[in-house]
Design a protein around this motif. Structure first.
Motif, PDB file in Angstrom:
ATOM      1  N   GLU A  68      51.443 -33.228  60.363  1.00 37.01           N
ATOM      2  CA  GLU A  68      51.367 -31.817  60.781  1.00 37.01           C
ATOM      3  C   GLU A  68      49.929 -31.311  60.755  1.00 37.01           C
ATOM      4  N   LEU A  72      34.928 -23.616  69.616  1.00 33.29           N
ATOM      5  CA  LEU A  72      35.740 -24.814  69.428  1.00 33.29           C
ATOM      6  C   LEU A  72      36.126 -25.406  70.789  1.00 33.29           C
ATOM      7  N   GLN A 118      39.484 -28.005  53.609  1.00 38.74           N
ATOM      8  CA  GLN A 118      40.332 -26.928  54.130  1.00 38.74           C
ATOM      9  C   GLN A 118      41.570 -27.450  54.858  1.00 38.74           C
ATOM     10  N   LEU A 119      42.296 -28.331  54.184  1.00 38.25           N
ATOM     11  CA  LEU A 119      43.544 -28.833  54.760  1.00 38.25           C
ATOM     12  C   LEU A 119      44.680 -27.861  54.467  1.00 38.25           C
ATOM     13  N   PHE A 120      45.794 -28.072  55.162  1.00 41.63           N
ATOM     14  CA  PHE A 120      47.009 -27.313  54.874  1.00 41.63           C
ATOM     15  C   PHE A 120      47.804 -28.169  53.895  1.00 41.63           C
ATOM     16  N   PRO A 122      35.129 -29.016  57.734  1.00 42.92           N
ATOM     17  CA  PRO A 122      34.507 -28.008  56.869  1.00 42.92           C
ATOM     18  C   PRO A 122      34.296 -28.488  55.442  1.00 42.92           C
ATOM     19  N   PHE A 147      44.029 -28.054  69.438  1.00 47.24           N
ATOM     20  CA  PHE A 147      44.038 -26.586  69.473  1.00 47.24           C
ATOM     21  C   PHE A 147      44.183 -26.016  70.867  1.00 47.24           C
ATOM     22  N   MET A 202      32.051 -18.712  62.962  1.00 51.89           N
ATOM     23  CA  MET A 202      32.849 -18.101  61.898  1.00 51.89           C
ATOM     24  C   MET A 202      32.068 -16.980  61.238  1.00 51.89           C
ATOM     25  N   GLU A 256      50.360 -28.046  51.876  1.00 48.87           N
ATOM     26  CA  GLU A 256      51.808 -28.224  51.777  1.00 48.87           C
ATOM     27  C   GLU A 256      52.419 -28.767  53.061  1.00 48.87           C
ATOM     28  N   MET A 257      51.589 -28.969  54.068  1.00 46.90           N
ATOM     29  CA  MET A 257      52.091 -29.571  55.290  1.00 46.90           C
ATOM     30  C   MET A 257      51.827 -31.073  55.244  1.00 46.90           C
ATOM     31  N   THR A 258      52.606 -31.841  56.042  1.00 43.65           N
ATOM     32  CA  THR A 258      52.418 -33.287  56.023  1.00 43.65           C
ATOM     33  C   THR A 258      51.098 -33.640  56.697  1.00 43.65           C
ATOM     34  N   GLN A 298      48.364 -32.548  63.793  1.00 45.47           N
ATOM     35  CA  GLN A 298      48.831 -31.795  64.966  1.00 45.47           C
ATOM     36  C   GLN A 298      48.058 -30.483  65.117  1.00 45.47           C
ATOM     37  N   MET A 299      47.733 -29.868  63.971  1.00 46.45           N
ATOM     38  CA  MET A 299      47.003 -28.598  64.036  1.00 46.45           C
ATOM     39  C   MET A 299      45.613 -28.791  64.647  1.00 46.45           C
ATOM     40  N   GLN A 319      34.262 -28.856  63.608  1.00 42.94           N
ATOM     41  CA  GLN A 319      33.699 -29.129  62.286  1.00 42.94           C
ATOM     42  C   GLN A 319      34.718 -29.707  61.308  1.00 42.94           C
ATOM     43  N   ARG A 373      41.529 -34.914  61.751  1.00 40.81           N
ATOM     44  CA  ARG A 373      41.952 -33.650  62.367  1.00 40.81           C
ATOM     45  C   ARG A 373      40.876 -33.158  63.344  1.00 40.81           C
TER      46      ARG A 373
END
Lengths: 235, 287
Positions: free
Chosen positions: A95, A74, A86-88, A82, A102, A50, A90-92, A98-99, A80, A147
């Motif tokens: 989800e 990756l 560093q989650l999303f 992090p 990759f 990064m 507003e996503m479940t 699922q991210m 990692q 994740r």
């Protein structure tokens, strides 16, 4: 398997990491220790692509990573968790997990890996449909670890897993890391400022101060070291 | 009563257009944190594209919608790749402000050079066909546009909710660092997002052609309204933009019906200012 040699990195004209070298074997847990601002997260960013290192080498399974971008790194199995998760938000939870899949391979294995992740963290299955931002800090950290596991890491980097969490939750997460290392041969790079907890979980450790490695040794050597005792453990 | 229902339907129709514009603007803002000041001009380009396809190739304006959408998507992707992505690297808001405003000027003046300042319109065989729906009468093109707007909006929501690319777009807009951590190709998402936003504006333009005049600055009022929709609905929020768009459309037709059509712009912008002030005081109080 991971061999970092003479790594220099920084932002613009400001150099932060000076001549960082360390190694990490298969199935080993190595702690990178240091206080806030010592350069730990910069090191994680440099190892994961990064941040482009200014010079030095990062070799993983005898492959040079320093010139690769974060997605290629990756893909080679360095995943990692992090700092700050560093989650999303507003996503479940589902989800978010699922991210974590990759590439094609991890997408095909997703259902199996999801089952395993739920075995590690049964709470996440209950919360699967909930927005990640509504979870407690500890649960969010579990999502971040799960994740990463769905990305099938060969090397798992945990950046400050203790940040803002209750001690027993930190223990749980470190317990998962230990089991992964022992049973699945996953190497774990544990980047921490909570030195007591980190050394309890790690096999070896390196101490970073002002962007340089000042000490290294086995966990018990570091626990007994006078400088570590005085500067970090307050004994 | 039938006047009221008629105004409701027209309000929903115009609101659908504002929603589409606002959602495109908001997807772009969510992902890149930039305001696309040439959004209205992109709608105008969509109108002229439809006009060309109809006049020179005899393609029905509704059959032209997918062609326009794809063309606009490509145009948007190209602009993102060659102009916006390099400017994002400078992290300067003013650069991007001048870039998108400049693009807008270029497009509207380009249209002026190519097509002149005359008002154009598309009149098909069914332009003047009216359909009676209970107490409401609607011109067929308006009815079809309304239907297409609903389909496009539902498709957009489904795309963002269920597809991998849609999830990646949401992921980048919620947490760019997290997106990089899980290996999302952020530059690719930028290109797809801008392309998508522009395609939505172009689609809105194509759907408008049969009951709205086509001229080089036709997009300006829609561009302004897209900004209102974005601010009222919440920066980056897609459902917010959808609701704000519908609200704005209804507000316009209702004020035209109950007060006077000539005041509807005034009322829209007054409401906008009131909402801004109220929200500002609420934020200030919370602090």
């Amino acid at each position: 398997m991971l061999k970092v040699e003479g790594l220099h990195a920084g932002y613009g004209s400001v150099n932060i990491l000076w001549d960082i070298s360390f190694t990490l074997e298969d199935g080993e847990i190595v702690a990178i220790l240091g206080s806030n601002g010592a350069g730990k997260t910069t090191m994680v960013r440099a190892v994961t692509g990064m941040l482009k290192p200014a010079s030095g080498s990062v070799s993983f399974n005898n492959e040079e990573m320093a010139k690769k971008n974060s997605r290629m790194i990756l893909n080679s199995g360095i995943v990692q968790v992090p700092e700050g998760r560093q989650l999303f938000t507003e996503m479940t939870v589902l989800e978010n997990l699922q991210m974590g899949a990759f590439n094609k391979e991890t997408k095909i294995h997703f259902q199996d890996n999801l089952k395993k992740a739920y075995q590690w963290f049964p709470k996440l299955e209950e919360r699967a449909k909930q927005a990640a931002g509504t979870l407690s800090g500890g649960e969010q950290q579990m999502v971040a670890v799960a994740r990463a596991l769905i990305g099938e890491p060969k090397l798992l980097i945990l950046d400050e897993p203790s940040l803002g969490l209750a001690p027993n939750i930190v223990d749980d997460i470190l317990q998962v890391a230990s089991t992964l290392a022992k049973n699945d041969g996953i190497s774990v790079l544990l980047v921490e400022q909570d030195i007591t907890k980190a050394l309890a979980a790690a096999d070896r450790g390196y101490v970073i101060e002002n962007g340089r490695i000042v000490l290294e040794g086995t966990a018990s050597e570091l626990q007994a070291n006078e400088h570590v005792k005085k500067a970090y453990l307050g004994i | 009563m039938s006047m009221f229902l008629q105004a409701c339907v027209n309000g929903l129709l115009m609101g659908g257009f504002y929603s589409l514009m606002g959602m495109g603007q908001n997807i772009i803002f969510g992902v890149m944190k930039i305001v696309n000041f040439c959004h209205g001009e992109m709608l105008m380009v969509g109108m002229y594209l439809t006009f060309i396809l109809y006049t020179f190739f005899g393609i029905d304006p509704y059959l032209a919608v997918p062609i326009v959408a794809v063309t606009m998507f490509c145009l948007g992707s190209l602009i993102q790749h060659t102009l916006i992505t390099p400017s994002l690297g400078t992290k300067s808001f003013t650069n991007l402000l001048f870039l998108t405003v400049g693009l807008g000027l270029l497009l509207s003046n380009g249209a002026l050079v190519i097509f002149g300042s005359e008002y154009r319109s598309i009149r098909t065989a069914y332009s003047q066909t009216y359909i009676q729906l209970g107490p409401v009468t609607m011109a067929l093109p308006r009815l079809i546009s309304f239907g297409v707007l609903i389909v496009v909006t539902v498709a957009l929501f489904a795309f963002l909710k269920y597809t991998t690319i849609g999830k990646q777009i949401r992921a980048v807009s919620q947490n760019p660092v997290g997106a990089e951590v899980v290996g999302i190709d952020v530059k690719k998402i930028y290109i797809l997002t801008y392309g998508l936003g522009i395609a939505l504006a172009g689609t809105a333009g194509a759907l408008l052609t049969q009951f709205y005049t086509i001229f080089p600055t036709a997009g300006a009022s829609f561009g302004f309204r897209a900004l209102i929709v974005v601010v009222v609905g919440g920066l980056g929020s897609i459902p917010g933009a959808f609701l704000a768009g519908i609200f704005l459309g209804l507000l316009e037709t209702m004020s035209a019906l109950f007060i006077s059509p000539s005041y509807s712009d005034l009322i829209v912008f007054m409401t906008f200012i009131v909402i801004l002030v109220v929200r500002q005081t609420m934020i200030a109080r919370r602090k």
